[in-house]
Design an enzyme around this catalytic site. Structure first.
Site, short mmCIF file in Angstrom:
data_model
loop_
_atom_site.label_atom_id
_atom_site.label_comp_id
_atom_site.label_asym_id
_atom_site.label_seq_id
_atom_site.Cartn_x
_atom_site.Cartn_y
_atom_site.Cartn_z
N SER A 103 0.83 -1.19 0.00
CA SER A 103 0.00 0.00 0.00
C SER A 103 0.87 1.25 0.00
O SER A 103 1.66 1.45 -0.92
CB SER A 103 -0.97 -0.05 1.19
OG SER A 103 -1.98 0.92 1.05
N ASP A 233 -9.50 -6.44 -4.07
CA ASP A 233 -9.04 -5.21 -3.40
C ASP A 233 -10.03 -4.09 -3.67
O ASP A 233 -10.21 -3.67 -4.81
CB ASP A 233 -7.65 -4.83 -3.93
CG ASP A 233 -6.99 -3.71 -3.14
OD1 ASP A 233 -7.70 -2.81 -2.67
OD2 ASP A 233 -5.74 -3.72 -3.04
N HIS A 261 -7.58 -5.53 0.26
CA HIS A 261 -6.46 -4.61 0.46
C HIS A 261 -5.91 -4.89 1.85
O HIS A 261 -6.29 -4.26 2.84
CB HIS A 261 -6.97 -3.16 0.34
CG HIS A 261 -5.87 -2.14 0.27
ND1 HIS A 261 -5.14 -1.93 -0.87
CD2 HIS A 261 -5.38 -1.29 1.20
CE1 HIS A 261 -4.25 -0.98 -0.65
NE2 HIS A 261 -4.37 -0.58 0.60
#
Length: 288
Positions: A103, A233, A261
């Protein structure tokens, strides 16, 4: 410096933890926004270490036991977070590491690979992107609705209230079939117990001025690159991973069906750990 240690770099203290053979090739794990090292599961780190790697995880500024600023007032930039990763590669990996970023950590890793190629033996990008763009799929409507109407803040002085808040926040991002409430609660309790100021940890990274999108420079990445992404995600739908794999030279793509995610869930480790170990067996000559 194996085990947990506080190191002083770039004028701040960062808490690090190292697993495995100190002389083995180093993997530097870079976490996501507001995430202390705990979200890189210690057992995940140990499994990588058993594959013949020295594995390093660390607390960003404003997370865990690292230097912290008041809530709402981070005294650093995205460039400082990149510089911290460079310093840790120098201090703990003899100046060159296999970089794994998730991320926000994936965005840091992209800038690290572009601006400091000599520090990056290989690059693994997990659940990340260069950011929103007109040709990339938008945030899932369910997650966007949650952002528009966020849950009330917890009482930051009440550890169990904060744990419950973190669990529900992670539920929003996880793939429905890969969210384990008790597992997430256990990690959240570790996070709250270790963190100097959990309110700063939750809030401050979102306020940091970033380093800008790396997309115009992705072709400059020379490190062998593996893109690992959840097929469900909701924050960066899989089209973001396809873009990274297409625009980074010779990048490989691994889609984890149903994963959101989130750090690779334990049920995916039999796939993800061998993929990272195989990828990090690659290397390039030192940059000239």
């Amino acid at each position: 410096m194996m085990g947990e240690a506080i190191v002083h770099v770039n004028g701040v203290d960062l808490c690090t933890e190292t697993f495995g053979d100190p002389d083995a090739p180093a993997i530097l794990l870079i976490g996501g926004m507001g995430a202390s090292m705990d979200w890189w599961d210690a057992d995940f780190c140990r499994r990588l270490a058993l594959g013949g790697r020295k594995v390093i995880r660390y607390d960003f500024r404003d997370t865990g036991r690292s230097t912290t600023w008041p809530p709402g007032a981070p005294g650093y930039t995205g460039d400082d977070l990149v510089a911290d990763a460079v310093a840790l590669a120098d201090l703990l990996a003899a100046g060159r590491a296999h970089i794994v970023g998730i991320s926000m950590g994936g965005a840091i890793a992209q800038h690290l690979a572009i601006d400091h190629p000599e520090r990056v033996a290989t690059l693994t990008l997990v659940s990340t992107s260069t950011g929103p763009d007109d040709d990339l799929p938008p945030i899932d409507e369910r997650l966007e609705a949650a952002f528009a109407d966020p849950a009330p803040e917890p009482d930051w002085s009440d550890p169990e209230a904060v744990v419950a808040h973190l669990v529900e926040d992670w539920r929003l991002f996880a793939g429905p079939d890969f969210f384990d409430q008790e597992y997430t609660r256990e990690i959240a309790r570790q996070v709250v117990a270790r963190t100097i100021d959990i309110e700063s940890s939750v809030k401050n990274h979102a306020l940091v001025k970033g380093s800008g999108s790396a997309r115009p420079r992705l072709r400059e990445i020379t490190a062998p690159t593996l893109v690992v992404h959840g097929g469900a995600d909701p924050f960066f739908p899989p089209g973001h991973a396809v873009m990274l794999a297409r625009e980074i030279n010779r990048a490989q793509l691994l889609i984890l069906d149903g994963v959101g995610h989130q750090p690779p869930p334990p049920s995916t480790w039999d796939v993800v750990v061998p993929a990272i170990l195989g990828h990090t067996a690659l290397s390039l000559p030192e940059a000239q």
